[in-house]
Design a protein around this motif. Structure first.
Motif, PDB file in Angstrom:
ATOM      1  N   PRO A   6    -101.059  -0.659  46.810  1.00  0.00           N
ATOM      2  CA  PRO A   6    -100.001  -0.604  47.832  1.00  0.00           C
ATOM      3  C   PRO A   6    -100.396  -1.565  48.946  1.00  0.00           C
ATOM      4  N   LYS A   7     -99.429  -1.972  49.763  1.00  0.00           N
ATOM      5  CA  LYS A   7     -99.776  -2.794  50.933  1.00  0.00           C
ATOM      6  C   LYS A   7     -99.842  -1.865  52.135  1.00  0.00           C
ATOM      7  N   ILE A   8    -100.835  -2.082  52.972  1.00  0.00           N
ATOM      8  CA  ILE A   8    -101.029  -1.154  54.082  1.00  0.00           C
ATOM      9  C   ILE A   8    -100.898  -1.883  55.417  1.00  0.00           C
ATOM     10  N   TYR A   9    -100.111  -1.322  56.315  1.00  0.00           N
ATOM     11  CA  TYR A   9     -99.925  -1.940  57.632  1.00  0.00           C
ATOM     12  C   TYR A   9    -100.187  -0.913  58.719  1.00  0.00           C
ATOM     13  N   ASP A  10    -101.136  -1.231  59.595  1.00  0.00           N
ATOM     14  CA  ASP A  10    -101.278  -0.439  60.818  1.00  0.00           C
ATOM     15  C   ASP A  10    -100.233  -0.994  61.762  1.00  0.00           C
ATOM     16  N   VAL A  11     -99.399  -0.140  62.357  1.00  0.00           N
ATOM     17  CA  VAL A  11     -98.358  -0.690  63.229  1.00  0.00           C
ATOM     18  C   VAL A  11     -98.529  -0.248  64.672  1.00  0.00           C
ATOM     19  N   VAL A  12     -98.114  -1.123  65.550  1.00  0.00           N
ATOM     20  CA  VAL A  12     -98.165  -0.859  66.977  1.00  0.00           C
ATOM     21  C   VAL A  12     -96.732  -0.959  67.489  1.00  0.00           C
ATOM     22  N   ILE A  13     -96.330  -0.013  68.323  1.00  0.00           N
ATOM     23  CA  ILE A  13     -94.954  -0.005  68.845  1.00  0.00           C
ATOM     24  C   ILE A  13     -94.846  -1.090  69.928  1.00  0.00           C
ATOM     25  N   SER A  14     -93.849  -1.958  69.762  1.00  0.00           N
ATOM     26  CA  SER A  14     -93.797  -3.180  70.573  1.00  0.00           C
ATOM     27  C   SER A  14     -92.391  -3.443  71.105  1.00  0.00           C
ATOM     28  N   ASP A  15     -92.232  -4.583  71.766  1.00  0.00           N
ATOM     29  CA  ASP A  15     -90.921  -4.945  72.317  1.00  0.00           C
ATOM     30  C   ASP A  15     -89.984  -5.431  71.216  1.00  0.00           C
ATOM     31  N   GLY A  16     -88.677  -5.285  71.471  1.00  0.00           N
ATOM     32  CA  GLY A  16     -87.658  -5.756  70.540  1.00  0.00           C
ATOM     33  C   GLY A  16     -87.201  -7.167  70.902  1.00  0.00           C
ATOM     34  N   ALA A  17     -85.889  -7.423  70.789  1.00  0.00           N
ATOM     35  CA  ALA A  17     -85.353  -8.784  70.958  1.00  0.00           C
ATOM     36  C   ALA A  17     -85.664  -9.359  72.337  1.00  0.00           C
ATOM     37  N   ARG A  18     -86.061 -10.627  72.378  1.00  0.00           N
ATOM     38  CA  ARG A  18     -86.447 -11.239  73.656  1.00  0.00           C
ATOM     39  C   ARG A  18     -86.480 -12.766  73.555  1.00  0.00           C
TER      40      ARG A  18
ATOM     41  N   LEU B 203     -98.362   2.429  57.733  1.00  0.00           N
ATOM     42  CA  LEU B 203     -97.319   2.328  56.722  1.00  0.00           C
ATOM     43  C   LEU B 203     -97.982   2.000  55.390  1.00  0.00           C
ATOM     44  N   VAL B 204     -97.595   2.717  54.363  1.00  0.00           N
ATOM     45  CA  VAL B 204     -98.108   2.402  53.029  1.00  0.00           C
ATOM     46  C   VAL B 204     -96.915   1.964  52.177  1.00  0.00           C
ATOM     47  N   ASP B 205     -96.928   0.695  51.847  1.00  0.00           N
ATOM     48  CA  ASP B 205     -95.799   0.099  51.112  1.00  0.00           C
ATOM     49  C   ASP B 205     -96.061   0.197  49.614  1.00  0.00           C
ATOM     50  N   SER B 206     -95.167   0.878  48.922  1.00  0.00           N
ATOM     51  CA  SER B 206     -95.322   1.069  47.471  1.00  0.00           C
ATOM     52  C   SER B 206     -95.111  -0.246  46.714  1.00  0.00           C
ATOM     53  N   VAL B 207     -94.550  -1.241  47.397  1.00  0.00           N
ATOM     54  CA  VAL B 207     -94.188  -2.534  46.806  1.00  0.00           C
ATOM     55  C   VAL B 207     -93.142  -2.378  45.692  1.00  0.00           C
TER      56      VAL B 207
ATOM     57  N   VAL C 219    -106.029   6.103  49.141  1.00  0.00           N
ATOM     58  CA  VAL C 219    -104.660   5.812  48.713  1.00  0.00           C
ATOM     59  C   VAL C 219    -104.630   4.515  47.897  1.00  0.00           C
ATOM     60  N   THR C 220    -105.439   3.550  48.279  1.00  0.00           N
ATOM     61  CA  THR C 220    -105.485   2.291  47.533  1.00  0.00           C
ATOM     62  C   THR C 220    -106.024   2.536  46.118  1.00  0.00           C
ATOM     63  N   GLU C 221    -107.127   3.281  46.050  1.00  0.00           N
ATOM     64  CA  GLU C 221    -107.754   3.522  44.736  1.00  0.00           C
ATOM     65  C   GLU C 221    -106.829   4.313  43.811  1.00  0.00           C
ATOM     66  N   LYS C 222    -106.296   5.408  44.336  1.00  0.00           N
ATOM     67  CA  LYS C 222    -105.495   6.289  43.463  1.00  0.00           C
ATOM     68  C   LYS C 222    -104.190   5.620  43.035  1.00  0.00           C
ATOM     69  N   PHE C 223    -103.531   4.966  43.978  1.00  0.00           N
ATOM     70  CA  PHE C 223    -102.245   4.330  43.653  1.00  0.00           C
ATOM     71  C   PHE C 223    -102.458   3.206  42.636  1.00  0.00           C
ATOM     72  N   SER C 224    -103.502   2.398  42.862  1.00  0.00           N
ATOM     73  CA  SER C 224    -103.778   1.278  41.937  1.00  0.00           C
ATOM     74  C   SER C 224    -104.104   1.802  40.551  1.00  0.00           C
TER      75      SER C 224
END
Ligand code: GLA
Length: 379
Positions: free
Chosen positions: A364-376, A207-211, A352-357
């Motif tokens: 931008p803020k960058i998040y590698d995401v992993v698909i995980s469990d929901g409510a528990r 995920l690339v967050d434009s902030v 993406v960091t260089e060009k956007f900045s």
């Protein structure tokens, strides 16, 4: 400090002793944007960014709640007139009210919560908060008698009735039904759903967050929904789920250009979800990616929920050879979701960091995401 320890420590210092720990997650959506409130398909999953809460009944008719991240407290009762001022507390108040309205039970409790779902990035931190408390109050006061579909609807009604957002069911559904390593294809009309294992060798989701912050309350989100409803009404159908392009072309001259463009996007997007699921089943990742780029184009040009920053992030992804990239969530800021081959992962993040900045003066803020469990329940 680890989220869990932070919460346990804050609960002990605020209320003494301990309660029960619950968590729920933010979500991504691979494809199927703005289709949920049109009775179409979506393809989300819960992620490893969560909201966690410690809760203990207090034998009163009041809720005392502390947000660690905002360093703020709220106390409220359960009547409609007890609605708290703070927006964050209204999410919890709304969940209590919606359970009570459905004949469920909620008694007074003390709670502390915190999270690591980035706010305003389009990852549904509010759905994570709602589903965390809906799950917890079902467990603590209702012997888990409220089913999971209803828990998701309790969160959605909270948005409608206490937060001013006429959202669909996708975010709360993903947050309640989320399962590790699986995306969920959800038919938002029938609420039939299917888990699709999602762990593609050689690719990751970034995920690339434009902030650029979006605020869905009072935003054009409700206006987009209105356009879709106008067209459905003109076609004499309940939702755009039952529309196709031929039907739309037939009434084109009777509706505004704006409503036409919105409906066109939705009609095309609901097909793309099914096409992506089929492509995934046959391991055709290139097609998945191509359809993600098509969604971006539609969201930008026809649905008009993009912005300059998000379009630029999409262009950079394309230039770098990212397989698929698009705006994710409601739009009006937030982030892009990118399906990135491992071979170019590091180069993409750097570029993406260089060009956007260079263009916008902030990274931008960058998040590698992993698909995980929901409510528990955690403990
Ligand atoms: C927001 C809403 C969802 C959905 C998306 C767009 O996240 O909460 O219900 O409509 O936007 O797909």
């Amino acid at each position: 400090m680890e989220l869990k320890n932070k919460i346990i420590e804050a609960f002990a210092s605020k209320f003494g002793g301990d309660g029960t720990l619950y968590a729920s997650a933010g979500r991504i959506n691979l494809i199927g944007e703005h289709t949920d409130y049109n009775g179409g398909f979506v393809f989300p999953g819960a992620i490893d960014k969560m909201i966690m809460a410690e809760i203990r009944p207090n034998n009163t008719d009041k809720v005392n709640i502390h947000s660690i991240d905002l360093d703020d407290n709220s106390t409220f009762g359960f009547n409609e007139t007890d609605a708290p001022q703070q927006q964050w507390a209204r999410y919890v108040f709304g969940v209590c009210r919606e359970i009570i309205k459905r004949g469920g039970k909620v008694e007074g409790f003390d709670a502390v919560f915190a999270g690591n779902v980035p706010l305003g990035a389009g990852l549904s931190s509010s759905a994570a908060l709602e589903s965390c408390f809906a799950f917890a109050l079902n467990d603590l006061f209702n012997n888990n008698s409220i089913d999971k579909f209803e828990l998701a609807k309790i969160g959605q009604s909270t948005e409608h009735n206490y937060c001013g957002v006429n959202c669909g069911i996708m975010d709360q559904f993903a947050s309640v039904f989320g399962k590790k390593d699986c995306l969920i294809r959800l038919d938002c009309r029938s609420l039939e759903y299917e888990y699709f294992p999602f762990n593609i060798d050689g690719y990751s989701l970034v995920l690339v967050d434009s902030v650029v912050k979006h605020e869905l309350v009072d935003s054009p989100y409700n206006k987009r929904r209105q356009s879709c409803e106008n067209v459905a009404k003109r076609l004499g159908i309940d939702t755009l789920r039952d529309a196709d392009m031929d039907m739309l072309e037939e009434i084109k001259s009777d509706i505004s250009t704006e409503d036409y463009m919105r409906a066109k996007f939705v009609i095309e997007e609901k097909e793309r979800v099914l096409d992506v699921c089929e492509a995934l089943n046959r391991g055709d990742i290139e097609t998945v990616g191509r359809l993600m780029y098509e969604t971006h184009r539609g969201l930008s040009k026809d649905y008009e929920v993009s912005c300059e920053e998000l379009d630029y992030l999409n262009d950079i992804a394309k230039e770098c050879g990212v397989t698929g990239s698009r705006i994710m969530g409601g739009g009006f800021g937030g982030c892009t979701i990118n399906l990135v081959p491992d071979t170019i992962h590091d180069k993409f993040l750097k570029t993406v960091t260089e060009k956007f900045s260079a263009r916008y003066g902030h990274s931008p803020k960058i998040y590698d995401v992993v698909i995980s469990d929901g409510a528990r329940r955690i403990s």
